[in-house]
Design an enzyme around this catalytic site. Structure first.
Site, PDB file in Angstrom:
ATOM      1  N   SER A 156      -9.119  61.086   9.322  1.00  0.00           N
ATOM      2  CA  SER A 156      -7.833  61.313   8.959  1.00  0.00           C
ATOM      3  C   SER A 156      -7.374  62.704   9.342  1.00  0.00           C
ATOM      4  CB  SER A 156      -7.792  61.286   7.309  1.00  0.00           C
ATOM      5  OG  SER A 156      -6.328  61.803   6.998  1.00  0.00           O
TER       6      SER A 156
ATOM      7  N   TYR B 201     -10.450  62.943  -1.429  1.00  0.00           N
ATOM      8  CA  TYR B 201     -10.301  62.233  -0.235  1.00  0.00           C
ATOM      9  C   TYR B 201     -10.438  63.285   1.050  1.00  0.00           C
ATOM     10  CZ  TYR B 201      -7.536  59.757   3.280  1.00  0.00           C
ATOM     11  OH  TYR B 201      -7.078  59.127   4.507  1.00  0.00           O
TER      12      TYR B 201
END
Length: 319
Positions: free
Chosen positions: A164, A176
């Site tokens: 990401s 995350y």
């Protein structure tokens, strides 16, 4: 002198473009194993690869997801169940894939399974919140890769890891961003270690896209759960107004920045699998290219100031 430099730069760019567009002569006999195919990027990639002629082995977390994918797909596609947080489930998937690929080995592994929640201010988190995200996004992907490496080496195959832009710039608290930083480091070390075995490793770094992972309702529900379990003293230090403004920022991000075209990500994955010379990193989405990646190269003080300006301010902060 400047003319020669300009011509040399132009020749390099043209050479790179030609090299980047070269594809493999055949994909019909190539098996690709994809995790996280219940929905989102994995589901779309499985269908696209099967349609193009790959022999797709799609892993889903639920039987419902596997059945739905199997019914709605044309081409060669087989499904299995996989929970990347369980070693026994991973071992069963490896044995299933070994029976499917035979002596040819596995050409492609796409580590796509992932979760996002809980995300929010770091102080709102507990250790279990970090563990549950890391178990899927980081340790799950690592264990899956380690188990499949013998089959990948046999085929001189490809590993495509879904990271990401938040693996380049940590914009929020929770597991995350940490898990994606971990995948970046794992991919770099794996790529160098596999160089002499002919196994190529690519990282796809999407921006913000509308998937089940970034579902606004689930994000808001997760934030409310975090807020409700805070100690009274901690909640007082932030203030009720902070919580509601934080929710508004999340809604703004989801509604304005999030892209609905998941094909921008899967096209990167397809290139990493089908190109003669796959790239080391792929950036997908306008926000990744124009916002997050450029910001990751700025001085930390500027990024800190920008994010502190955008996010709400706690009620009782040190002045």
């Amino acid at each position: 002198m400047w003319l020669y430099l300009l011509l040399a730069a132009l020749a390099w760019v043209l050479g790179w473009l030609v090299r980047d567009r070269r594809t493999l002569p055949s994909i019909k006999d190539k098996h690709v194993f994809i995790t996280g195919c219940d929905s989102g990027f994995g589901n779309l990639l499985a269908r696209r690869l099967a349609h193009r002629g790959y022999r797709v082995l799609a892993a889903c977390l639920t039987q419902k997801g596997a059945d739905s994918l199997q019914r709605g797909c044309s081409g060669h596609l087989r499904t299995t169940l996989l929970d990347v947080t369980r070693s026994d489930s991973i071992r069963q998937a490896v044995e299933w894939v070994r029976a499917e690929v035979g002596e040819k080995g596995l050409f492609g592994l796409v580590n796509n399974a992932g979760v996002a929640n809980p995300i929010g201010p770091t102080e709102w988190m507990r250790m279990e919140d970090y563990r549950q995200v890391m178990a899927v996004n980081a340790f799950g992907a690592i264990e899956v890769t380690l188990q499949f490496l013998p089959l990948l080496k046999r085929a001189r195959g490809r590993v495509v890891n879904t990271s990401s832009v938040l693996g380049r710039l940590s914009a929020n608290g929770g597991g995350y961003c940490i898990s994606k930083y971990c995948i970046e480091a794992f991919s770099d070390s794996l790529r160098r270690d596999m160089y002499h075995f002919g196994v190529k490793v690519s990282i796809v770094e999407p921006g913000f896209f509308k998937t089940a992972v970034t579902n606004l309702e689930s994000i808001e529900a997760s934030l409310r759960q975090l807020w409700d379990r805070l100690a009274p003293e901690t909640r007082l230090s932030y203030g009720e107004d902070f919580f509601h403004k934080y929710l508004k920022v999340q809604r703004l991000i989801m509604n304005v920045i999030c892209d609905a075209d998941l094909g921008k990500v899967t096209r990167c994955m397809e290139h990493a699998l089908g190109a003669r010379h796959p790239r080391t990193r792929y950036s997908a989405g306008w926000d990744a290219k124009l916002l997050w990646l450029p910001a990751s190269y700025l001085p930390a003080c500027l990024v800190d100031f920008a994010l502190a300006t955008i996010l709400p301010k706690p009620a009782h902060r040190v002045r």
